[in-house]
Design a protein around this motif. Structure first.
Motif, short mmCIF file in Angstrom:
data_model
loop_
_atom_site.label_atom_id
_atom_site.label_comp_id
_atom_site.label_asym_id
_atom_site.label_seq_id
_atom_site.Cartn_x
_atom_site.Cartn_y
_atom_site.Cartn_z
N TRP A 186 -16.68 -22.26 -22.42
CA TRP A 186 -17.41 -21.13 -21.84
C TRP A 186 -16.84 -20.74 -20.47
CZ3 TRP A 186 -20.79 -18.59 -24.79
CH2 TRP A 186 -21.56 -17.59 -24.20
N LYS A 187 -16.59 -21.75 -19.68
CA LYS A 187 -16.08 -21.48 -18.34
C LYS A 187 -14.67 -20.91 -18.38
CE LYS A 187 -18.86 -25.17 -16.27
NZ LYS A 187 -18.83 -26.46 -15.52
N LYS A 188 -13.93 -21.25 -19.41
CA LYS A 188 -12.55 -20.80 -19.51
C LYS A 188 -12.41 -19.54 -20.37
CE LYS A 188 -10.67 -25.46 -18.93
NZ LYS A 188 -10.06 -25.18 -17.60
N HIS A 189 -13.55 -19.05 -20.86
CA HIS A 189 -13.57 -17.81 -21.66
C HIS A 189 -12.71 -17.92 -22.92
CE1 HIS A 189 -15.60 -16.12 -18.22
NE2 HIS A 189 -14.55 -16.35 -17.44
N TRP A 190 -12.74 -19.09 -23.54
CA TRP A 190 -11.98 -19.30 -24.77
C TRP A 190 -12.90 -19.46 -25.99
CZ3 TRP A 190 -8.48 -23.79 -22.61
CH2 TRP A 190 -7.55 -23.25 -21.70
N THR A 191 -14.14 -19.07 -25.84
CA THR A 191 -15.13 -19.38 -26.87
C THR A 191 -14.76 -18.81 -28.23
OG1 THR A 191 -16.85 -19.39 -25.17
CG2 THR A 191 -17.57 -19.26 -27.47
N PHE A 192 -14.45 -17.53 -28.27
CA PHE A 192 -14.13 -16.89 -29.55
C PHE A 192 -12.92 -17.56 -30.19
CE2 PHE A 192 -11.91 -13.69 -32.11
CZ PHE A 192 -12.94 -13.30 -32.97
N GLN A 193 -11.88 -17.77 -29.39
CA GLN A 193 -10.68 -18.40 -29.93
C GLN A 193 -10.96 -19.81 -30.44
OE1 GLN A 193 -11.05 -16.77 -27.09
NE2 GLN A 193 -9.17 -15.74 -26.40
N ALA A 194 -11.80 -20.55 -29.71
CA ALA A 194 -12.12 -21.93 -30.11
C ALA A 194 -12.86 -21.94 -31.44
CB ALA A 194 -12.97 -22.60 -29.03
N ILE A 195 -13.80 -21.01 -31.62
CA ILE A 195 -14.56 -20.94 -32.87
C ILE A 195 -13.62 -20.68 -34.04
CG2 ILE A 195 -16.31 -19.67 -34.17
CD1 ILE A 195 -17.71 -19.11 -31.51
N VAL A 196 -12.76 -19.68 -33.89
CA VAL A 196 -11.86 -19.29 -34.98
C VAL A 196 -10.90 -20.42 -35.32
CG1 VAL A 196 -10.02 -17.71 -35.65
CG2 VAL A 196 -12.06 -16.83 -34.49
N ILE A 197 -10.30 -21.03 -34.30
CA ILE A 197 -9.31 -22.08 -34.53
C ILE A 197 -9.95 -23.29 -35.21
CG2 ILE A 197 -7.80 -23.76 -33.40
CD1 ILE A 197 -7.22 -21.56 -31.30
N LEU A 198 -11.10 -23.72 -34.71
CA LEU A 198 -11.77 -24.89 -35.27
C LEU A 198 -12.27 -24.62 -36.69
CD1 LEU A 198 -13.75 -26.16 -32.15
CD2 LEU A 198 -11.73 -27.20 -33.19
N ALA A 199 -12.78 -23.41 -36.92
CA ALA A 199 -13.25 -23.07 -38.27
C ALA A 199 -12.11 -23.06 -39.27
CB ALA A 199 -13.96 -21.71 -38.24
N LEU A 200 -10.98 -22.47 -38.88
CA LEU A 200 -9.82 -22.44 -39.77
C LEU A 200 -9.27 -23.84 -40.03
CD1 LEU A 200 -7.91 -19.28 -38.45
CD2 LEU A 200 -9.12 -19.52 -40.63
N ALA A 201 -9.29 -24.68 -38.99
CA ALA A 201 -8.80 -26.05 -39.17
C ALA A 201 -9.69 -26.81 -40.15
CB ALA A 201 -8.77 -26.76 -37.82
N SER A 202 -11.01 -26.68 -39.99
CA SER A 202 -11.93 -27.36 -40.89
C SER A 202 -11.82 -26.83 -42.32
CB SER A 202 -13.37 -27.20 -40.39
OG SER A 202 -14.29 -27.76 -41.29
#
Length: 679
Positions: A186-202
């Motif tokens: 949240w502090k680094k403003h990477w939330t959207f990217q983190a969601i997409v990357i982790l979802a695709l990895a899973s």
């Protein structure tokens, strides 16, 4: 990226109140975040699961209700986390305190009930397994335990009262990490990217496991997290990029309904799930949530009073229904009528309402939250330790229902993880010639089940002797392997038995190349090579599923083209709705009949009758009516000889014991084998 807002105390108070109401599942919440249609969607999810477990043939894909729950949970909890982080009021301690308040009361009630019920009604091996699962449920690791147990030879799922807690474990494992990951990004403003990357990895892990380890694909958190992440992605879009989903609300809702309907009708237990198939229910759920509370379906159907009420009790209903069904199966045996199952459904609903009304709500609104949050984890730890003690003490033999005689009989046939007592003590590895099985039993026995085939099988399984002996090729799954013992005892010594019998693998000619990922594909490819090189005199095909006239005709056509002179299709053997040893203990302990129809699976008898009536028997192609050797007008054989333990015909629901394998091959199969073609 998103803006940073400064909230006043009153706004912060409202957000925290909304968080409490949503986490608690409070349908009376008036905050804008509460949506009655989501409670209605919860009702659809739990209803699908309950109907599937009670009447699986009526709703074959009902188990996708769990996937609906995953999306809803990911959406609601992530919405709460986003709002808390946005407002600067997020607290990881407060988050877990509220999760405990939401999850623990109903779960503790069900675990304590199971522990008490087992004391009075379960045998030692059953109580031992229940104790382990209570410990796993209390520690939210049920999915990990079940992953080690799952497999073709494991005890029936119906005999595991806490099997359903795997999904709750996946959720709680997700929420150990997800708030921390969000807070960091949240502090680094990477939330959207983190969601997409982790979802695709899973999701990628899910697809990988489907081809290599289907049990892991189903139970592993790594292959399931993407479903919760998909709900999180939807929450992010609706909060911060709503324009992407603003149009065509009614069309979205109807499309979501269509996908959910397709899920319950097209998906069944034969499908490799989750895999790509899981996109149907998950995307359908996302579309319904994205449509919003004002879409016609959501407003008129999902927000109806009945569905909202069921949605409010959906969590305790999910917790209660499976133990009730499972205990009914264990105690009553295979003779549950539809009326009994309906009563079980109504009992589950009643218990769910009582739990919601008198346990969940008082704890949510009692005012002493901090005290209860200290007490509830302590009670959960004690319940988990009680379950673990029961497991370590071998099911508390000699207490309660666990009397001498029944325990010994039950233990003799016990085939549960990690002992695999029956298979190992009775020498079933050798008697079934399991070395000719491409399924990796070595990994399975240590709780590391995989679809990846064994790299090789012994030469004697597939190489024909050079001294001119006749050869029969035994091909199929474990229902073919069970015939090896009887064949070896009853056919002439100059007959060689070639064998490829791979667990849970229907024989066929569809595979044209070897496989390093799928044991069944490798098995069927290898069988094709064997047929071409060894040219057996007779082929015996036996299998659990896929027994149709069309399949038999196709197989016979292929085999004739390959020069096989005699083909024997072995029909099914009797199957029981509950493991036969349990039926004897629960129903016929004092006086065990030689034959009975109680608990028999009538659909197997009907299938056998159909095959006999339509099969075009010739001298070269023969149908072996194995079931007819066991069943007559008086019932199906329970045991042979005078000793019901050593003479029992099946060790579980339908795998023959060695004595039964000897009986059926001596009375029928050996005679069909040595008889030459008459045309």
């Amino acid at each position: 990226m998103m803006n940073s807002f400064q909230y006043k105390n009153e706004a912060q108070r409202l957000i925290m109140a909304a968080i409490d109401k949503i986490l608690s599942g409070n349908g009376n919440a008036t905050h804008i975040n509460y949506r009655a249609d989501i409670d209605g969607l919860r009702a659809i999810a739990v209803g699908a699961v309950v109907i599937y477990h009670a009447f699986p043939k009526k709703l074959p894909g009902g188990f996708i209700g769990v996937d609906i729950f995953f999306i809803i949970s990911g959406f609601l909890i992530s919405t709460i986390l986003f709002q808390g982080l946005d407002a600067g009021v997020f607290s990881i301690v407060d988050f877990y305190r509220r999760r405990i308040k939401r999850i623990f009361p109903a779960l503790l009630t069900v675990l304590l009930f199971c522990l008490a019920f087992g004391w009075f009604f379960l045998l030692s091996d059953e109580y031992r397994q229940l104790g382990k699962h209570i410990a796993g449920g209390a520690g939210f690791i049920s999915n990990i335990l079940l992953l080690g147990e799952a497999g073709y030879f494991d005890a029936s799922a119906d005999a595991k009262p806490l099997l359903h807690l795997w999904s709750l474990a996946v959720e709680e494992q997700f929420y150990i990490f997800w708030p921390l990951i969000l807070a960091f990004n949240w502090k680094k403003h990477w939330t959207f990217q983190a969601i997409v990357i982790l979802a695709l990895a899973s999701f990628s892990i899910n697809i990988f496991y489907i081809g290599n380890n289907q049990n892991a694909a189903f139970y592993s958190p790594l292959s399931r997290f993407w479903e919760l992440m998909l709900g999180s992605l939807l929450a992010y879009i609706l909060l911060y990029r709503p324009r992407l989903l603003e149009k065509y609300r009614n069309a979205q809702a109807f499309a979501g309904c269509a996908l959910l309907l397709a899920s319950v009708l097209l998906i069944d237990h034969t499908i490799q799930f989750p895999g790509w198939w899981a996109l149907l229910p998950t995307c359908g759920t996302c579309l319904l949530i994205a449509a919003g509370p004002l879409a016609w379906v959501n407003k008129k159907v999902l927000s109806s009073k009945l569905l909202v009420w069921v949605g409010l009790i959906s969590y305790p209903l999910y917790l209660w229904h499976w133990p009730i069904f499972s205990f009914l199966h264990i105690v009553v045996g295979g003779g549950q009528s539809s009326k009994m199952k309906l009563v079980a459904v109504f009992v589950s609903i009643l218990l769910a309402w009582l739990t919601y009304r008198f346990i969940e709500k008082p704890l949510r609104t009692g005012g002493r939250i901090h005290q209860s949050m200290a007490i509830l984890p302590a009670i959960m730890i004690m319940v988990g330790l009680a379950g673990y003690y029961c497991y370590m003490e071998d099911g508390l033999q000699g207490t309660g229902y666990r009397v001498v005689g029944k325990n010994e009989f039950s233990r003799h046939f016990d085939n549960s993880y990690p002992d695999w007592h029956y298979m190992k003590t009775q020498g079933m590895i050798e008697k079934n010639r399991e070395q000719c099985n491409f399924y990796d039993l070595d990994k399975f026995f240590i709780g590391d089940a995989t679809n990846v085939p064994r790299p090789s099988i012994p030469n004697e399984c597939f190489e024909r002797n050079k001294d001119g002996d006749k050869a029969v090729f035994l091909w199929g799954d474990s229902h073919a392997a069970q015939l090896y013992f009887g064949l070896r005892k009853n056919i002439p010594v100059d007959w060689q038995i070639l064998q490829i019998t791979t667990s849970d693998c229907t024989p066929g000619f569809q595979i044209h190349q070897p496989s390093e990922k799928n044991s069944c594909d490798q098995s069927n490819w290898f069988a094709r090579q064997l047929l071409q090189k060894a040219k057996p005199d007779v082929v015996i095909i036996a299998q659990h599923s896929g027994q149709t006239i069309e399949n038999f005709n196709q197989m016979a056509g292929h085999l004739k083209k390959m020069g096989v002179k005699r083909i024997i299709f072995a029909g099914p053997v009797p199957e029981w709705k509950m493991d036969l040893p349990r039926i004897v203990i629960r129903r016929f302990w004092e006086a065990t009949p030689q034959r009975t129809f109680f608990g028999i699976d009538q659909s197997v008898i009907d299938r056998n009758n159909m095959l006999k009536a339509k099969f075009n028997t010739t001298g070269a192609v023969v149908f072996a009516d194995l079931l007819g050797q066991f069943c007559n007008m008086d019932g199906c054989l329970v045991y042979l000889g005078n000793d019901r333990m050593n003479g029992l015909t099946t060790a579980d629901y339908g795998h023959l014991t060695p004595v039964a394998s000897d009986f059926v091959t001596r009375s029928l199969l050996a005679k069909l084998l040595v008889a030459g073609p008459s045309d």
